[in-house]
Write an enzyme that holds these catalytic residues in place. Sequence first.
Site, PDB file in Angstrom:
ATOM      1  CD  GLU A  54       1.541  -5.491   5.821  1.00  0.00           C
ATOM      2  OE1 GLU A  54       2.328  -6.503   6.102  1.00  0.00           O
ATOM      3  OE2 GLU A  54       0.699  -5.604   4.816  1.00  0.00           O
TER       4      GLU A  54
ATOM      5  CD  GLU B 225      -2.354  -7.647   2.796  1.00  0.00           C
ATOM      6  OE1 GLU B 225      -2.165  -6.402   2.644  1.00  0.00           O
ATOM      7  OE2 GLU B 225      -3.150  -8.015   3.855  1.00  0.00           O
TER       8      GLU B 225
ATOM      9  CB  ALA C  50      -0.769  -0.073   1.173  1.00  0.00           C
TER      10      ALA C  50
ATOM     11  N   GLY D 104       0.698  -5.064   0.924  1.00  0.00           N
ATOM     12  CA  GLY D 104      -0.636  -4.945   0.075  1.00  0.00           C
ATOM     13  C   GLY D 104      -0.142  -5.551  -1.208  1.00  0.00           C
TER      14      GLY D 104
HETATM   15  N1  CO8 Z   1       4.579   3.287  -0.407  1.00  0.00           N
HETATM   16  C1  CO8 Z   1       4.935   4.363  -0.851  1.00  0.00           C
HETATM   17  N2  CO8 Z   1       6.244   4.624  -1.720  1.00  0.00           N
HETATM   18  C2  CO8 Z   1       6.756   3.505  -1.791  1.00  0.00           C
HETATM   19  C3  CO8 Z   1       6.642   2.350  -1.321  1.00  0.00           C
HETATM   20  C4  CO8 Z   1       5.392   2.126  -0.577  1.00  0.00           C
HETATM   21  N3  CO8 Z   1       4.951   1.060  -0.225  1.00  0.00           N
HETATM   22  N4  CO8 Z   1       7.390   1.277  -1.469  1.00  0.00           N
HETATM   23  C5  CO8 Z   1       8.540   1.994  -2.162  1.00  0.00           C
HETATM   24  N5  CO8 Z   1       8.135   3.224  -2.452  1.00  0.00           N
HETATM   25  C6  CO8 Z   1       8.909   4.604  -3.018  1.00  0.00           C
HETATM   26  C7  CO8 Z   1      10.179   4.717  -2.231  1.00  0.00           C
HETATM   27  O1  CO8 Z   1       9.657   5.566  -1.379  1.00  0.00           O
HETATM   28  C8  CO8 Z   1      11.117   5.461  -3.225  1.00  0.00           C
HETATM   29  O2  CO8 Z   1      10.393   6.786  -3.648  1.00  0.00           O
HETATM   30  P1  CO8 Z   1      11.371   7.937  -3.697  1.00  0.00           P
HETATM   31  O3  CO8 Z   1      12.251   7.483  -5.053  1.00  0.00           O
HETATM   32  O4  CO8 Z   1      10.384   8.960  -3.977  1.00  0.00           O
HETATM   33  O5  CO8 Z   1      11.999   8.199  -2.395  1.00  0.00           O
HETATM   34  C9  CO8 Z   1      10.615   4.564  -4.334  1.00  0.00           C
HETATM   35  O6  CO8 Z   1       9.534   3.913  -4.198  1.00  0.00           O
HETATM   36  C10 CO8 Z   1      11.755   3.464  -4.727  1.00  0.00           C
HETATM   37  O7  CO8 Z   1      11.936   2.758  -3.340  1.00  0.00           O
HETATM   38  P2  CO8 Z   1      13.159   2.707  -2.622  1.00  0.00           P
HETATM   39  O8  CO8 Z   1      14.275   3.711  -2.764  1.00  0.00           O
HETATM   40  O9  CO8 Z   1      13.043   2.378  -1.211  1.00  0.00           O
HETATM   41  O10 CO8 Z   1      14.058   1.246  -3.402  1.00  0.00           O
HETATM   42  P3  CO8 Z   1      14.744   0.122  -2.676  1.00  0.00           P
HETATM   43  O11 CO8 Z   1      15.328  -0.674  -3.857  1.00  0.00           O
HETATM   44  O12 CO8 Z   1      16.089   0.868  -1.814  1.00  0.00           O
HETATM   45  O13 CO8 Z   1      14.035  -0.554  -1.677  1.00  0.00           O
HETATM   46  C11 CO8 Z   1      11.816  -1.889  -1.006  1.00  0.00           C
HETATM   47  C12 CO8 Z   1      12.925  -1.588  -2.051  1.00  0.00           C
HETATM   48  C13 CO8 Z   1      12.698  -2.657   0.128  1.00  0.00           C
HETATM   49  C14 CO8 Z   1      10.810  -2.583  -1.408  1.00  0.00           C
HETATM   50  C15 CO8 Z   1      11.606  -0.618  -0.035  1.00  0.00           C
HETATM   51  O14 CO8 Z   1      10.961   0.449  -1.020  1.00  0.00           O
HETATM   52  C16 CO8 Z   1      10.360  -0.840   1.015  1.00  0.00           C
HETATM   53  O15 CO8 Z   1      10.765  -1.172   2.023  1.00  0.00           O
HETATM   54  N6  CO8 Z   1       9.231  -0.718   0.600  1.00  0.00           N
HETATM   55  C17 CO8 Z   1       8.444  -0.495   1.636  1.00  0.00           C
HETATM   56  C18 CO8 Z   1       7.709  -1.947   1.854  1.00  0.00           C
HETATM   57  C19 CO8 Z   1       6.618  -2.048   2.880  1.00  0.00           C
HETATM   58  O16 CO8 Z   1       6.783  -1.785   3.915  1.00  0.00           O
HETATM   59  N7  CO8 Z   1       5.278  -2.371   2.356  1.00  0.00           N
HETATM   60  C20 CO8 Z   1       4.201  -2.472   3.313  1.00  0.00           C
HETATM   61  C21 CO8 Z   1       3.384  -1.403   3.483  1.00  0.00           C
HETATM   62  S1  CO8 Z   1       2.205  -1.475   4.550  1.00  0.00           S
HETATM   63  C22 CO8 Z   1       0.822  -2.392   3.382  1.00  0.00           C
HETATM   64  O17 CO8 Z   1       0.996  -2.550   2.499  1.00  0.00           O
HETATM   65  C23 CO8 Z   1      -0.389  -2.462   4.500  1.00  0.00           C
HETATM   66  C24 CO8 Z   1      -1.364  -3.073   3.297  1.00  0.00           C
HETATM   67  C25 CO8 Z   1      -2.992  -2.721   4.088  1.00  0.00           C
HETATM   68  C26 CO8 Z   1      -3.829  -2.896   3.059  1.00  0.00           C
HETATM   69  C27 CO8 Z   1      -3.903  -2.072   2.068  1.00  0.00           C
HETATM   70  C28 CO8 Z   1      -4.149  -0.825   2.349  1.00  0.00           C
HETATM   71  C29 CO8 Z   1      -4.265   0.111   0.857  1.00  0.00           C
END
Ligand code: CO8
Length: 261
Positions: free
Chosen positions: A134, A114, A67, A111
Site C-alpha cells: 500500500e 490481509e 483491494a 487486502g
Molecule cells: N486492483 C485492480 N486490478 C488489479 C489489481 C488490483 N489490486 N491487481 C492486478 N490487477 C489487474 C491489472 O490491472 C491487470 O488488469 P488489465 O489486464 O486490465 O491491465 C490484471 O489484473 C493483471 O495484472 P498485471 O498485468 O499487473 O499482472 P502482472 O503479473 O504483471 O503483475 C502484480 C502482478 C505484481 C500482482 C501486479 O498486478 C500488482 O502489482 N498489483 C497490485 C498489487 C497491489 O498494490 N495491491 C495492493 C492494493 S491496495 C490494498 O489492497 C489496500 C487494502 C485496503 C483494505 C481493503 C479495501 C477494500
Amino acid sequence: GKTYEHLLVSSPKPGVGFIQLNRPKALNALCTPLILELNSALRDFQTDKSIGAIVLTGSDRAFAAGADIKEMKDLTFSAAYGNDFIESWSDLVTFLKKPLITAVNGYALGGGCELAMMGDIMYAGPKAVFGQPEIKLGVIPGAGGSQRLTKAIGKARAMETILTGDNISAKQAGEWGLVAKVFETPEECTNGAIATAEKIASYSQIAVKAAKEAVNKSQDLGIREGVEFERRVFHGLFGSKDQKIGMAAFAEKKSPEWSNE
Ligand code: CO8
C-alpha cells in the site's frame, strides 16, 4: 446452492466448505461485489450445520492481488469515511465462529494478504507471495494488515515489510511463522487445507468452536486473563453432550459419534 459471479463454492469433503476466489482477469482483486459475495458464502457455511470447517483459496497465480485499485482510485475521504468503506470486511472475521483455513498460492498482496491473515490457519504453496504494498500507492494497509502482520511476525519484520512494500516469499513466510505450512505444489497446498478442514470437521463442533475462541483470546488478553478464560470455557464443556460422548468413547475403545450438543 447459490451461484456467484466471483466465487466458486462447493463442499469437496464431508463437513468441508470450500470457497475459491474466481476473478482471474483481475488476479482476484477484491472489488466490493466480490467481498459481498464472500460474506454471503461464509455466512451460509456458518449457518449450515453439516459444515465444520471452511477453506478459502484463490488460483495458482493469485490468492488475491489486493483491494481493487481501479475501484478505489477516485474515492474521496468523505466517501470513504462517510460510507464506512471496507466496513463489510471487518465482518468477515468477527461473525465466523467456524475455523477458516486460507490456502495461498501466488500473490497475496495488500487486502489479499490481509484476507489471507484473517484465516485461523494459513497454508502456502511454493510460489505464494505475501506483501503489503500500500505504501507504494500512497496509503497504508486498511483491513488489519498493520495489526495482524505485526502479531504474526513481530514488529521489526512487519515494520520493514510495511514501510518498504517489499514482498515476503513462501519460504520466508514459513520460516517467520506467518503460515503454518509451506507445500511443494499448489495442489498439495489446496488439498492439504481441505484435509486439515476435514479433520477439524470430524470433531465436535462445540469443542472446535471453544478451542478457536480460546486461542483467539490469546491475541487480546494477557496470559493470566487468557488462562482464566480458557479454564472457564474448559469447565463449561463438561456441560456439553459431546464431552460425555468423547470421553465415554475413549473408555470403551470406540470412535465417538458427535451430537454437536
Ligand atoms: N486492483 C485492480 N486490478 C488489479 C489489481 C488490483 N489490486 N491487481 C492486478 N490487477 C489487474 C491489472 O490491472 C491487470 O488488469 P488489465 O489486464 O486490465 O491491465 C490484471 O489484473 C493483471 O495484472 P498485471 O498485468 O499487473 O499482472 P502482472 O503479473 O504483471 O503483475 C502484480 C502482478 C505484481 C500482482 C501486479 O498486478 C500488482 O502489482 N498489483 C497490485 C498489487 C497491489 O498494490 N495491491 C495492493 C492494493 S491496495 C490494498 O489492497 C489496500 C487494502 C485496503 C483494505 C481493503 C479495501 C477494500
